[in-house]
Scaffold this active site. Structure first.
Site, PDB file in Angstrom:
ATOM      1  N   ARG A   1      34.359  29.646  36.683  1.00 37.94           N
ATOM      2  CA  ARG A   1      35.478  29.016  37.369  1.00 37.94           C
ATOM      3  C   ARG A   1      34.994  27.824  38.201  1.00 37.94           C
ATOM      4  O   ARG A   1      35.682  26.821  38.327  1.00 37.94           O
ATOM      5  CB  ARG A   1      36.160  30.044  38.272  1.00 37.94           C
TER       6      ARG A   1
ATOM      7  N   CYS B   1       3.745  64.432  56.042  1.00 39.90           N
ATOM      8  CA  CYS B   1       5.134  64.849  55.926  1.00 39.90           C
ATOM      9  C   CYS B   1       5.710  65.091  57.323  1.00 39.90           C
ATOM     10  O   CYS B   1       5.109  65.825  58.118  1.00 39.90           O
ATOM     11  CB  CYS B   1       5.202  66.119  55.078  1.00 39.90           C
TER      12      CYS B   1
ATOM     13  N   GLU C   1      48.201  44.459  39.133  1.00 39.91           N
ATOM     14  CA  GLU C   1      46.960  44.827  38.429  1.00 39.91           C
ATOM     15  C   GLU C   1      45.815  44.948  39.412  1.00 39.91           C
ATOM     16  O   GLU C   1      45.870  44.372  40.501  1.00 39.91           O
ATOM     17  CB  GLU C   1      46.639  43.789  37.344  1.00 39.91           C
TER      18      GLU C   1
ATOM     19  N   LYS D   1      42.411  44.186  41.284  1.00 39.73           N
ATOM     20  CA  LYS D   1      41.630  42.961  41.457  1.00 39.73           C
ATOM     21  C   LYS D   1      40.178  43.342  41.250  1.00 39.73           C
ATOM     22  O   LYS D   1      39.549  43.986  42.091  1.00 39.73           O
ATOM     23  CB  LYS D   1      41.831  42.356  42.841  1.00 39.73           C
TER      24      LYS D   1
ATOM     25  N   TYR E   1      42.979  38.195  32.736  1.00 33.29           N
ATOM     26  CA  TYR E   1      44.086  38.298  33.681  1.00 33.29           C
ATOM     27  C   TYR E   1      45.112  37.177  33.578  1.00 33.29           C
ATOM     28  O   TYR E   1      46.146  37.229  34.226  1.00 33.29           O
ATOM     29  CB  TYR E   1      43.592  38.455  35.124  1.00 33.29           C
TER      30      TYR E   1
ATOM     31  N   CYS F   1       6.532  73.412  51.828  1.00 38.62           N
ATOM     32  CA  CYS F   1       7.130  72.543  52.852  1.00 38.62           C
ATOM     33  C   CYS F   1       8.536  73.061  53.143  1.00 38.62           C
ATOM     34  O   CYS F   1       9.348  73.237  52.226  1.00 38.62           O
ATOM     35  CB  CYS F   1       7.199  71.104  52.345  1.00 38.62           C
TER      36      CYS F   1
ATOM     37  N   TYR G   1      32.980  36.943  56.203  1.00 37.88           N
ATOM     38  CA  TYR G   1      33.342  35.610  55.736  1.00 37.88           C
ATOM     39  C   TYR G   1      34.845  35.381  55.939  1.00 37.88           C
ATOM     40  O   TYR G   1      35.265  34.343  56.449  1.00 37.88           O
ATOM     41  CB  TYR G   1      32.980  35.463  54.255  1.00 37.88           C
TER      42      TYR G   1
ATOM     43  N   LYS H   1      44.218  43.200  49.650  1.00 39.25           N
ATOM     44  CA  LYS H   1      42.846  43.713  49.715  1.00 39.25           C
ATOM     45  C   LYS H   1      42.768  45.163  50.184  1.00 39.25           C
ATOM     46  O   LYS H   1      43.553  45.603  51.027  1.00 39.25           O
ATOM     47  CB  LYS H   1      42.005  42.827  50.668  1.00 39.25           C
TER      48      LYS H   1
HETATM   49  O1  D41 Z   1      40.942  40.773  38.801  1.00 40.21           O
HETATM   50  C1  D41 Z   1      40.821  39.663  39.315  1.00 40.21           C
HETATM   51  N1  D41 Z   1      39.726  39.353  39.972  1.00 40.21           N
HETATM   52  C2  D41 Z   1      41.909  38.657  39.211  1.00 40.21           C
HETATM   53  C3  D41 Z   1      41.667  37.358  39.631  1.00 40.21           C
HETATM   54  C4  D41 Z   1      43.179  38.970  38.687  1.00 40.21           C
HETATM   55  N2  D41 Z   1      43.454  40.218  38.257  1.00 40.21           N
HETATM   56  N3  D41 Z   1      44.143  38.046  38.613  1.00 40.21           N
HETATM   57  C5  D41 Z   1      43.913  36.773  39.025  1.00 40.21           C
HETATM   58  N4  D41 Z   1      44.923  35.874  38.911  1.00 40.21           N
HETATM   59  C6  D41 Z   1      44.739  34.639  39.306  1.00 40.21           C
HETATM   60  C7  D41 Z   1      45.883  33.665  39.168  1.00 40.21           C
HETATM   61  C8  D41 Z   1      47.114  34.250  39.788  1.00 40.21           C
HETATM   62  C9  D41 Z   1      45.563  32.364  39.819  1.00 40.21           C
HETATM   63  C10 D41 Z   1      46.145  33.455  37.705  1.00 40.21           C
HETATM   64  C11 D41 Z   1      42.653  36.386  39.555  1.00 40.21           C
HETATM   65  C12 D41 Z   1      42.524  35.035  39.957  1.00 40.21           C
HETATM   66  N5  D41 Z   1      43.572  34.188  39.822  1.00 40.21           N
HETATM   67  C13 D41 Z   1      41.299  34.457  40.514  1.00 40.21           C
HETATM   68  N6  D41 Z   1      40.080  34.888  40.351  1.00 40.21           N
HETATM   69  C14 D41 Z   1      39.245  34.093  41.035  1.00 40.21           C
HETATM   70  C15 D41 Z   1      39.961  33.137  41.625  1.00 40.21           C
HETATM   71  C16 D41 Z   1      41.243  33.344  41.292  1.00 40.21           C
END
Ligand code: D41
Length: 675
Positions: free
Chosen positions: A141, A413, A118, A120, A230, A437, A38, A319
């Site tokens: 959301r 088998c 932090e 994700k 978050y 076996c 994607y 990522k």
């Molecule tokens: O852990 C997450 N998935 C995560 C998502 C995170 N730790 N921080 C996030 N911070 C934001 C902002 C900066 C916009 C407050 C987010 C997301 N947004 C987010 N999750 C889905 C869309 C955006």
């Protein structure tokens, strides 16, 4: 310069595909392609539009992230939009981001710039509105502007407090966070669904999103969901700190769960160090991450930076390598495991996923293979998450070539040609030959010598295979009759390595009862269960003599395990192998059995503990119950005598009420014990 028709067509085709996948992902919770695929489509479109500005249309998916909510739920208009996050897929892209931040803030290269870093989490973003400290509304959301009202569903999540604790929270406070399914819960849920022949979740993110959007909150309550906050949205009537990291600390003080792995770091080097450290810990952490997020920590600077097309300029997601990729199934073969389970395995066109090249993936069992309907020639999504064996997550039906055929379970088998049977109600098919076996024998022997069992160093899989193939190894006892001369003649073995191996075989003879029981490879008896059984009975003779009833009094041993253990020791050939092993000198220290505390006041009673108790931890309550000879299990059933419930008891409480199980609070439990 005008845009060629071909380019226009290309852009239009990309938009159509992206819209289609947005719908599958956001509305149906059923994505067809991996995220990585994607992202490639989206980036291709972004690049095309960047090159030809006139191609950008107002309805292009690049102008909007997310999708319209499903109508079954009420709609919630977010008072402040829930922004989206830009992505960096490489160190260079992160450096570009940092550069842009410095430039906009008119800071020079050397200036200090603090980021809150932090993990994700890979789940579903939610908004929780607290009014005077009470959870008033929960929403998805959605497209960032409008979400779905999932108040009833979020209320069932134990990690979401229904009321804030402490003081100083704003009168209206919107907490934003990610709801996710921890890895263990995801694996357990899927294993159960698989065994029951039900549909499994493709990945933890889908599991979380799908669970949140159940129309029946009771179904949500059964899913092992968790949440970390978050950020915040609306905050009115109260004072908040001026740094992101401090706001998160406050949320924690008010009883909201936040991610323990968060960190403040300086500059791009600090971000990269955090990224590397999280990458190393990715497998050991209890939740799934698809990367890390960096946010400029100062709210003042965040305000100066602002946002573009709904993504803040002050934050970015960095990522990790994708855990899902597309590839083609070249063949499907069946493997026979230690317990005879006949497992379909897909041979794949090699693909780089989750940090390694994968060319085989499990299809789990024939039922799951049929449900997913994987065929030779199919394009599939392979998923490799951490240490978990790569699996075929789903098939992309649109890309199925003509003339494919459904795969059938072999009647015999593939190794020993004995009958393969699938028992009523079982998803797994098994070879019926048992230790006759060669495949089952080989796997049982590999298990016997493995590190957590007898731990025979240097006794590798290839060696076991050779020895079984040449009939020199039939049972584990034969290992102790191998001679150095015999070993030295094998492939890739010399005199020296044969001598070393002889020494490790000798050393493995002195072991523990727990290891020995585990090494026997009794079905359903894993390491932890073997250890519990060993501790409970103290000696092998006691274990062999134990009735199913006796076995069930061991912690973690239920009726299924008890039956398996009993039937294992009822087989003459198993007892014979054990006798030979002892004769050849395999020994372990033995002890007396743990006294059967039939006189404990809770003897014969089964308890489940849930929620937060006022003065003790759940573990302390468990110890207390066990010390009074009571049994503590983890899930409520008709056999449960008491549910000990604290605050935020959640789904177990409702289940107990339904099953009319007696409910105790901490005081009532203490009463019961002191009686
Ligand atoms: O852990 C997450 N998935 C995560 C998502 C995170 N730790 N921080 C996030 N911070 C934001 C902002 C900066 C916009 C407050 C987010 C997301 N947004 C987010 N999750 C889905 C869309 C955006």
């Amino acid at each position: 310069m005008s845009v060629s028709i071909a380019t226009r067509k290309k852009a239009e085709s990309l938009r159509d595909q992206i819209r289609h996948h947005n719908h599958r992902y956001h509305v149906l919770d059923d994505p067809e392609i991996p995220d990585a695929e994607y992202d490639r489509l989206l980036r291709e479109l972004v690049a095309l539009e960047a090159e030809h500005a006139e191609l950008v249309s107002a309805d292009s998916p690049t102008q909007r992230v997310g999708d319209t909510p499903l109508s079954a739920f009420g709609t919630v208009q977010h008072e402040l939009p829930m922004l989206s996050l830009g992505n960096a897929f490489s160190e260079d892209e992160l450096r570009d981001f940092h550069r842009r931040v410095l430039d906009r803030l008119e800071l020079d290269d050397q200036a200090e710039l603090i980021y809150a870093a932090e993990p994700k989490l890979d789940g579903a973003a939610v908004s929780l509105m607290y009014e005077n400290g009470v959870l008033a509304r929960g929403a998805t959301r959605g497209d960032g502007t409008k979400g779905e009202d999932i108040t009833h569903n979020v209320r069932t999540i134990e990690a979401v407090p229904l009321r804030l604790i402490g003081k100083g929270y704003p009168a209206r406070l919107e907490v934003r966070g990610e709801v996710f399914m921890p890895k263990a819960g995801f694996e357990a849920y899927n294993a159960k669904a698989r065994a029951a022949g039900e549909k499994t979740f493709v990945n933890p993110r889908n599991a979380a999103a799908g669970s949140l959007r159940q129309l029946d909150p009771k179904l949500t309550a059964e899913r092992p969901l968790d949440m970390y906050a978050y950020s915040i949205g609306v905050a009115a009537g109260g004072h908040l700190p001026t740094r992101h990291s401090e706001i998160i600390d406050r949320l924690r003080d008010w009883g909201i769960k936040v991610c323990p792995e968060r960190c403040v770091v300086n500059g791009v080097e600090g971000c990269l160090a955090f990224y590397r450290s999280m990458g190393e810990r990715r497998n050991e952490l209890s939740y799934e991450m698809d990367g890390v997020v960096y946010k400029v920590d100062s709210l003042q600077m965040q305000a100066e930076l602002g946002f573009v097309s709904r993504a803040p300029r002050w934050a970015i997601a960095h990522k990790f390598p994708a855990q899902e990729e597309l590839t083609v199934v070249e063949d499907v073969e069946f493997q026979v495991g230690r317990t005879g389970a006949v497992t379909p395995v897909a041979r794949l066109k090699p693909v780089f996923v989750g940090g390694v090249t994968v060319s085989n993936a499990t299809l789990h069992n024939i039922e799951e293979l049929h449900r997913k309907d994987v065929r030779i020639g199919d394009t599939v999504i392979v998923r490799r998450a951490g240490d978990v064996i790569p699996e075929v997550a789903s098939v992309i039906l649109d890309r199925r070539p003509k003339g494919t055929r459904r795969i059938q379970l072999p009647k015999n088998c593939p190794v020993c040609n004995s009958h393969v049977v699938r028992e009523e109600g079982e998803a797994v098919a098994r070879c019926t030959a048992g230790v006759f076996c060669a495949a089952q024998r080989t796997e049982a022997l590999k298990h016997f010598v493995s590190r957590r069992a007898l731990d025979i160093e240097g006794f590798g899989a290839k060696l076991v295979e050779q020895l079984v193939a040449t009939d020199r190894l039939k049972t584990p006892a034969d290992i102790f009759q191998l001679s150095s001369g015999e070993l030295a003649e094998l492939d890739r073995m010399g005199k020296k390595s044969a001598d070393n191996l002889m020494r490790s075989i000798q050393a493995s003879k002195s072991t523990t009862l727990a290891r020995f029981l585990f090494a026997l490879g009794i079905r359903e008896v894993g390491e932890a269960t073997a250890a519990s059984i060993a501790a409970h009975f103290g000696s092998l003779d006691n274990v062999v003599a134990a009735t199913e009833q006796d076995l069930q009094s061991v912690r973690d041993v239920g009726p299924v395990v008890a039956t398996r253990v009993k039937s294992f020791f009822a087989e003459a050939h198993n007892l014979e192998v054990i006798a030979r092993l002892r004769e050849y000198g395999v020994v372990w220290p033995e002890s007396d059995p743990i006294e059967a505390t039939e006189d404990g006041v809770l003897f014969g009673k089964t308890f489940v503990i849930t929620g937060t108790l006022p003065t003790m931890t759940r573990d302390a309550a468990k110890d207390l119950i066990q010390s009074a000879a009571g049994k503590v299990t983890s899930s409520i059933s008709a056999k449960t005598d008491y549910l000990v419930a604290g605050e935020k008891a959640g789904s177990k409480l409702s289940k107990a009420e339904k099953l009319k199980v007696a409910i105790l609070d901490e005081a009532a439990l203490l009463d019961l014990i002191s009686r």
